[in-house]
Design a protein around this motif. Structure first.
Motif, PDB file in Angstrom:
ATOM      1  N   ILE A   1     -91.609  55.534-107.846  1.00 12.87           N
ATOM      2  CA  ILE A   1     -91.244  56.800-108.489  1.00 12.87           C
ATOM      3  C   ILE A   1     -91.707  57.977-107.633  1.00 12.87           C
ATOM      4  CG2 ILE A   1     -91.719  58.293-110.469  1.00 12.87           C
ATOM      5  CD1 ILE A   1     -91.846  55.737-112.174  1.00 12.87           C
ATOM      6  N   VAL A   2     -92.962  57.924-107.151  1.00 15.67           N
ATOM      7  CA  VAL A   2     -93.489  58.991-106.298  1.00 15.67           C
ATOM      8  C   VAL A   2     -92.654  59.111-105.029  1.00 15.67           C
ATOM      9  CG1 VAL A   2     -95.472  59.715-104.923  1.00 15.67           C
ATOM     10  CG2 VAL A   2     -95.822  58.792-107.220  1.00 15.67           C
ATOM     11  N   ALA A   3     -92.279  57.974-104.443  1.00 17.77           N
ATOM     12  CA  ALA A   3     -91.519  57.990-103.198  1.00 17.77           C
ATOM     13  C   ALA A   3     -90.088  58.473-103.394  1.00 17.77           C
ATOM     14  CB  ALA A   3     -91.524  56.591-102.579  1.00 17.77           C
ATOM     15  N   ALA A   4     -89.487  58.118-104.529  1.00 15.56           N
ATOM     16  CA  ALA A   4     -88.070  58.439-104.747  1.00 15.56           C
ATOM     17  C   ALA A   4     -87.843  59.811-105.368  1.00 15.56           C
ATOM     18  CB  ALA A   4     -87.428  57.369-105.637  1.00 15.56           C
ATOM     19  N   ALA A   5     -88.882  60.419-105.955  1.00 15.42           N
ATOM     20  CA  ALA A   5     -88.703  61.707-106.633  1.00 15.42           C
ATOM     21  C   ALA A   5     -88.119  62.792-105.726  1.00 15.42           C
ATOM     22  CB  ALA A   5     -90.039  62.167-107.226  1.00 15.42           C
ATOM     23  N   PRO A   6     -88.556  62.910-104.450  1.00 13.78           N
ATOM     24  CA  PRO A   6     -87.975  63.964-103.606  1.00 13.78           C
ATOM     25  C   PRO A   6     -86.470  63.805-103.381  1.00 13.78           C
ATOM     26  CG  PRO A   6     -90.056  63.206-102.698  1.00 13.78           C
ATOM     27  CD  PRO A   6     -89.707  62.261-103.794  1.00 13.78           C
ATOM     28  N   LEU A   7     -86.016  62.574-103.141  1.00 20.83           N
ATOM     29  CA  LEU A   7     -84.577  62.364-102.955  1.00 20.83           C
ATOM     30  C   LEU A   7     -83.831  62.682-104.239  1.00 20.83           C
ATOM     31  CD1 LEU A   7     -82.110  61.452-101.389  1.00 20.83           C
ATOM     32  CD2 LEU A   7     -82.686  59.081-101.983  1.00 20.83           C
ATOM     33  N   ALA A   8     -84.400  62.290-105.381  1.00 17.91           N
ATOM     34  CA  ALA A   8     -83.764  62.610-106.663  1.00 17.91           C
ATOM     35  C   ALA A   8     -83.635  64.115-106.839  1.00 17.91           C
ATOM     36  CB  ALA A   8     -84.572  61.997-107.808  1.00 17.91           C
ATOM     37  N   ALA A   9     -84.653  64.866-106.410  1.00 20.08           N
ATOM     38  CA  ALA A   9     -84.593  66.329-106.526  1.00 20.08           C
ATOM     39  C   ALA A   9     -83.509  66.907-105.625  1.00 20.08           C
ATOM     40  CB  ALA A   9     -85.951  66.926-106.169  1.00 20.08           C
ATOM     41  N   ALA A  10     -83.399  66.408-104.410  1.00 25.05           N
ATOM     42  CA  ALA A  10     -82.377  66.900-103.486  1.00 25.05           C
ATOM     43  C   ALA A  10     -80.978  66.615-104.021  1.00 25.05           C
ATOM     44  CB  ALA A  10     -82.560  66.260-102.112  1.00 25.05           C
ATOM     45  N   LEU A  11     -80.759  65.403-104.529  1.00 20.08           N
ATOM     46  CA  LEU A  11     -79.445  65.041-105.062  1.00 20.08           C
ATOM     47  C   LEU A  11     -79.148  65.803-106.352  1.00 20.08           C
ATOM     48  CD1 LEU A  11     -79.408  61.189-104.413  1.00 20.08           C
ATOM     49  CD2 LEU A  11     -78.294  62.994-103.082  1.00 20.08           C
TER      50      LEU A  11
END
Length: 234
Positions: A8-18
């Motif tokens: 979750i910590v690792a994927a949160a930035p990509l989720a924010a960009a998308l």
């Protein structure tokens, strides 16, 4: 830190960009959208036209620092708040001052164009420029994370070994961000349209989503792997 939390910590930035990309697509945001004149003058211009996907890299960086601040770890609440504020200020300053792109894109463009004018082949000059931009962007992320206190439990070992691991992590992070910078800088070559001069269409949104995901994947996997190793060492 449990493995699901690490992802979750690792994927949160990509989720924010998308998510930012999806918001721009759904709302039809472009240069004709209402915006205060002073803000519009600072946002629109050469660097947004030339490197439009950097507009979605900024939410990636913001979410990365917020994820570090909110993730389980040994840092106290006061350090997290102050570190996050300083890290976000540095990231946004380097990315948006004096206008969109800040020193990040200016360093990349200046390095790449200077190298090309001095006889460096175009591909190599582009790589140098992407490296300069990634170096500044990554330095803001790394310093911000250090100020906040990285999540997870530090791995055991001597001071020299810990320093060596930190250097290797920093180098790997730089290489991952270098790849991302080089990839999203090729948006127009990949067929991305003239946003923000007109709204995003479905084709542009799909191209942008693909480039952002492919560019972020190495960094995402690197962060997740480091957090999972810290979990196993705890």
């Amino acid at each position: 830190m449990a493995a699901p939390t690490a992802w979750i910590v690792a994927a949160a930035p990509l989720a924010a960009a998308l998510s930012a990309l999806a918001a721009a697509f759904v709302t039809g945001f472009d240069q004709r959208s209402a915006m205060p004149p002073d803000l519009a003058a600072r946002f629109y211009g050469f660097f947004l036209d030339r490197y439009p996907l950097f507009a979605f890299a900024i939410p990636y960086g913001v979410a990365r620092l917020l994820a570090v601040a909110l993730a389980p770890g040994r840092s106290g609440a006061l350090r997290r708040v102050i570190g996050a504020a300083l890290g976000l200020g540095l990231l946004l300053g380097l990315s948006l001052h004096p206008t969109f792109g800040g020193m990040v894109l200016r360093a990349g463009f200046g390095t790449g164009s200077g190298a090309f004018l001095n006889g460096t082949p175009m591909a190599a000059a582009y790589a140098f420029g992407a490296a300069a931009a990634a170096g500044l962007f990554g330095s803001a992320l790394g310093l911000g994370a250090a100020l906040i206190g990285r999540p997870g439990t530090p791995r055991p070992g001597s001071r020299r070994r810990r320093a060596g691991r930190a250097i290797l992590h920093a180098l790997a992070g730089f290489l991952a961000l270098w790849f991302a910078a080089a990839l999203i800088g090729l948006a127009h070559d990949a067929g991305f349209g003239p946003w923000p001069r007109r709204p995003l269409d479905a084709r542009d949104a799909a191209i942008a989503a693909g480039l952002l995901t492919a560019g972020a994947l190495p960094h995402l996997l690197l962060v997740a792997a480091r957090l999972r190793r810290a979990t196993r060492a705890a």
